[in-house]
Design a protein around this motif. Structure first.
Motif, PDB file in Angstrom:
ATOM      1  N   SER A 150      -6.180  12.273 -12.235  1.00  0.00           N
ATOM      2  CA  SER A 150      -5.843  11.667 -10.947  1.00  0.00           C
ATOM      3  C   SER A 150      -4.858  10.534 -11.160  1.00  0.00           C
ATOM      4  O   SER A 150      -4.742   9.984 -12.261  1.00  0.00           O
ATOM      5  CB  SER A 150      -7.105  11.160 -10.230  1.00  0.00           C
ATOM      6  OG  SER A 150      -7.592   9.980 -10.836  1.00  0.00           O
ATOM      7  N   SER A 151      -4.150  10.180 -10.080  1.00  0.00           N
ATOM      8  CA  SER A 151      -3.234   9.043 -10.154  1.00  0.00           C
ATOM      9  C   SER A 151      -3.089   8.432  -8.772  1.00  0.00           C
ATOM     10  O   SER A 151      -3.265   9.111  -7.754  1.00  0.00           O
ATOM     11  CB  SER A 151      -1.868   9.470 -10.692  1.00  0.00           C
ATOM     12  OG  SER A 151      -1.188  10.281  -9.757  1.00  0.00           O
ATOM     13  N   PHE A 152      -2.738   7.140  -8.764  1.00  0.00           N
ATOM     14  CA  PHE A 152      -2.520   6.475  -7.486  1.00  0.00           C
ATOM     15  C   PHE A 152      -1.108   6.758  -6.978  1.00  0.00           C
ATOM     16  O   PHE A 152      -0.898   7.132  -5.836  1.00  0.00           O
ATOM     17  CB  PHE A 152      -2.751   4.972  -7.646  1.00  0.00           C
ATOM     18  CG  PHE A 152      -2.776   4.239  -6.343  1.00  0.00           C
ATOM     19  CD1 PHE A 152      -1.677   3.518  -5.910  1.00  0.00           C
ATOM     20  CD2 PHE A 152      -3.897   4.283  -5.545  1.00  0.00           C
ATOM     21  CE1 PHE A 152      -1.704   2.857  -4.698  1.00  0.00           C
ATOM     22  CE2 PHE A 152      -3.938   3.619  -4.322  1.00  0.00           C
ATOM     23  CZ  PHE A 152      -2.829   2.908  -3.904  1.00  0.00           C
ATOM     24  N   TYR A 153      -0.142   6.547  -7.859  1.00  0.00           N
ATOM     25  CA  TYR A 153       1.252   6.850  -7.520  1.00  0.00           C
ATOM     26  C   TYR A 153       1.654   8.156  -8.200  1.00  0.00           C
ATOM     27  O   TYR A 153       1.250   8.424  -9.326  1.00  0.00           O
ATOM     28  CB  TYR A 153       2.178   5.740  -8.003  1.00  0.00           C
ATOM     29  CG  TYR A 153       1.937   4.412  -7.342  1.00  0.00           C
ATOM     30  CD1 TYR A 153       1.345   3.374  -8.042  1.00  0.00           C
ATOM     31  CD2 TYR A 153       2.320   4.190  -6.022  1.00  0.00           C
ATOM     32  CE1 TYR A 153       1.133   2.142  -7.452  1.00  0.00           C
ATOM     33  CE2 TYR A 153       2.109   2.966  -5.425  1.00  0.00           C
ATOM     34  CZ  TYR A 153       1.505   1.946  -6.139  1.00  0.00           C
ATOM     35  OH  TYR A 153       1.300   0.726  -5.550  1.00  0.00           O
ATOM     36  N   ARG A 154       2.497   8.918  -7.569  1.00  0.00           N
ATOM     37  CA  ARG A 154       2.895  10.204  -8.141  1.00  0.00           C
ATOM     38  C   ARG A 154       3.721  10.027  -9.406  1.00  0.00           C
ATOM     39  O   ARG A 154       3.689  10.872 -10.288  1.00  0.00           O
ATOM     40  CB  ARG A 154       3.700  11.011  -7.127  1.00  0.00           C
ATOM     41  CG  ARG A 154       2.887  11.433  -5.949  1.00  0.00           C
ATOM     42  CD  ARG A 154       3.710  12.256  -4.983  1.00  0.00           C
ATOM     43  NE  ARG A 154       3.054  12.383  -3.703  1.00  0.00           N
ATOM     44  CZ  ARG A 154       3.552  13.036  -2.661  1.00  0.00           C
ATOM     45  NH1 ARG A 154       4.714  13.644  -2.776  1.00  0.00           N
ATOM     46  NH2 ARG A 154       2.887  13.093  -1.533  1.00  0.00           N
ATOM     47  N   ASP A 155       4.448   8.942  -9.494  1.00  0.00           N
ATOM     48  CA  ASP A 155       5.349   8.757 -10.628  1.00  0.00           C
ATOM     49  C   ASP A 155       4.748   7.906 -11.731  1.00  0.00           C
ATOM     50  O   ASP A 155       5.445   7.518 -12.662  1.00  0.00           O
ATOM     51  CB  ASP A 155       6.660   8.125 -10.161  1.00  0.00           C
ATOM     52  CG  ASP A 155       7.611   9.163  -9.606  1.00  0.00           C
ATOM     53  OD1 ASP A 155       8.682   8.785  -9.119  1.00  0.00           O
ATOM     54  OD2 ASP A 155       7.266  10.353  -9.666  1.00  0.00           O
ATOM     55  N   ARG A 156       3.460   7.626 -11.636  1.00  0.00           N
ATOM     56  CA  ARG A 156       2.814   6.837 -12.672  1.00  0.00           C
ATOM     57  C   ARG A 156       1.950   7.745 -13.540  1.00  0.00           C
ATOM     58  O   ARG A 156       1.752   8.916 -13.263  1.00  0.00           O
ATOM     59  CB  ARG A 156       1.951   5.748 -12.038  1.00  0.00           C
ATOM     60  CG  ARG A 156       2.726   4.796 -11.173  1.00  0.00           C
ATOM     61  CD  ARG A 156       3.687   3.895 -11.964  1.00  0.00           C
ATOM     62  NE  ARG A 156       4.576   3.146 -11.099  1.00  0.00           N
ATOM     63  CZ  ARG A 156       4.270   1.977 -10.537  1.00  0.00           C
ATOM     64  NH1 ARG A 156       3.083   1.437 -10.751  1.00  0.00           N
ATOM     65  NH2 ARG A 156       5.136   1.373  -9.758  1.00  0.00           N
ATOM     66  N   GLY A 157       1.431   7.153 -14.598  1.00  0.00           N
ATOM     67  CA  GLY A 157       0.581   7.927 -15.487  1.00  0.00           C
ATOM     68  C   GLY A 157      -0.683   8.410 -14.803  1.00  0.00           C
ATOM     69  O   GLY A 157      -1.124   7.849 -13.814  1.00  0.00           O
ATOM     70  N   GLN A 158      -1.251   9.464 -15.350  1.00  0.00           N
ATOM     71  CA  GLN A 158      -2.462  10.052 -14.794  1.00  0.00           C
ATOM     72  C   GLN A 158      -3.645   9.748 -15.700  1.00  0.00           C
ATOM     73  O   GLN A 158      -3.511   9.676 -16.919  1.00  0.00           O
ATOM     74  CB  GLN A 158      -2.279  11.565 -14.656  1.00  0.00           C
ATOM     75  CG  GLN A 158      -1.196  11.929 -13.647  1.00  0.00           C
ATOM     76  CD  GLN A 158      -0.814  13.388 -13.668  1.00  0.00           C
ATOM     77  OE1 GLN A 158      -1.511  14.221 -14.248  1.00  0.00           O
ATOM     78  NE2 GLN A 158       0.285  13.723 -13.011  1.00  0.00           N
ATOM     79  N   ASN A 159      -4.809   9.612 -15.072  1.00  0.00           N
ATOM     80  CA  ASN A 159      -6.052   9.388 -15.802  1.00  0.00           C
ATOM     81  C   ASN A 159      -6.827  10.702 -15.869  1.00  0.00           C
ATOM     82  O   ASN A 159      -7.030  11.350 -14.845  1.00  0.00           O
ATOM     83  CB  ASN A 159      -6.903   8.344 -15.079  1.00  0.00           C
ATOM     84  CG  ASN A 159      -6.213   7.003 -15.032  1.00  0.00           C
ATOM     85  OD1 ASN A 159      -6.218   6.259 -15.997  1.00  0.00           O
ATOM     86  ND2 ASN A 159      -5.603   6.693 -13.904  1.00  0.00           N
ATOM     87  N   PHE A 160      -7.263  11.027 -17.063  1.00  0.00           N
ATOM     88  CA  PHE A 160      -7.908  12.311 -17.287  1.00  0.00           C
ATOM     89  C   PHE A 160      -9.424  12.192 -17.381  1.00  0.00           C
ATOM     90  O   PHE A 160      -9.963  11.185 -17.861  1.00  0.00           O
ATOM     91  CB  PHE A 160      -7.398  12.941 -18.587  1.00  0.00           C
ATOM     92  CG  PHE A 160      -6.032  13.554 -18.449  1.00  0.00           C
ATOM     93  CD1 PHE A 160      -4.897  12.759 -18.540  1.00  0.00           C
ATOM     94  CD2 PHE A 160      -5.884  14.903 -18.207  1.00  0.00           C
ATOM     95  CE1 PHE A 160      -3.633  13.320 -18.402  1.00  0.00           C
ATOM     96  CE2 PHE A 160      -4.641  15.468 -18.071  1.00  0.00           C
ATOM     97  CZ  PHE A 160      -3.503  14.674 -18.172  1.00  0.00           C
TER      98      PHE A 160
END
Lengths: 111, 112
Positions: free
Chosen positions: B93-103
């Motif tokens: 998931s991520s808050f911003y589309r262009d930021r890193g994602q948390n798995f």
């Protein structure tokens, strides 16, 4: 040609060594760049984002060269705990969240 | 810290079974993703969602579907499991589309 290419390694280095990984990407429209770390049989974890001006976080330095479309990660003073696979990640298009993962570079730091 | 929780660490299913993989995040992220990871192929995007009831195909959607009825929950469905769907499945998931994602920690699925 793969969209994101990395040398899979393994890179075997002694503790305290400096090691650098490079990664190339093919899509010039990519806007966001990251390095993730993945330990064996675990999930990837964000190590750092990569900015155009380059950025540093402790012993880790990331650089981006847009003209040549490559990204680098430098690890100074390697620790045993740095042993992992490092994934180079880029987004396919701006504002899509569609990340493309390289296959990773394996680092093994030896005592 | 963002927590992304996947319901099972290991699953063993039979060919033809319908399989549900559940993922829940606790940080009110709008963006959620499903990947599979295979040796030599890396992580590949299956489906993603930017909002409740919204879904988009990733690079390898064939044989999968998804459901996002609530913002915090994103489910991956294998309508009729096949042996070539044996893999590690990772939700992010991520808050911003262009930021890193948390798995999440991943679900290792074996289809026999």
């Amino acid at each position: 040609r793969k969209e994101v290419e990395q040398d899979p390694g393994p890179f075997n280095v002694p503790e305290g060594a400096t090691v650098a990984f490079n990664c190339t990407y093919s899509n010039s429209a990519s806007q966001s760049f990251f390095w993730y770390r993945q330990d064996c049989r675990k999930e990837p974890k964000l190590l750092m984002s990569v900015y155009s001006s380059g950025n540093e976080d402790g012993r880790f330095t990331a650089q981006l060269n847009r003209a040549s479309q490559y990204i680098s990660l430098l690890i100074r003073d390697s620790k045993l705990s740095d042993s992992a696979t490092y994934l180079c990640v880029v987004n396919r298009r701006s504002n899509t969240g569609k990340l493309i993962f390289g296959q990773g570079t394996t680092l093994q730091v030896k005592p | 810290d963002v927590k992304v929780t996947q319901s099972s660490r290991y699953l063993v299913k039979r060919t033809g079974e319908k399989v549900f993989l559940e993922c829940v995040q606790d940080m009110d992220h709008e963006n959620m993703f499903w990947y599979r990871q295979d040796p030599g192929l890396g992580l590949r995007l299956i489906y993603f969602s930017y909002d409740v009831k919204m879904k988009e195909k990733g690079d390898i959607p064939e044989g999968y579907s998804v459901s996002r009825e609530k913002k915090e929950r994103f489910s991956l469905i294998l309508e009729s499991a096949s042996t070539n769907q044996t893999s590690m499945y990772l939700c992010a998931s991520s808050f911003y589309r262009d930021r890193g994602q948390n798995f999440g920690a991943g679900t290792r699925l074996s289809v026999l």
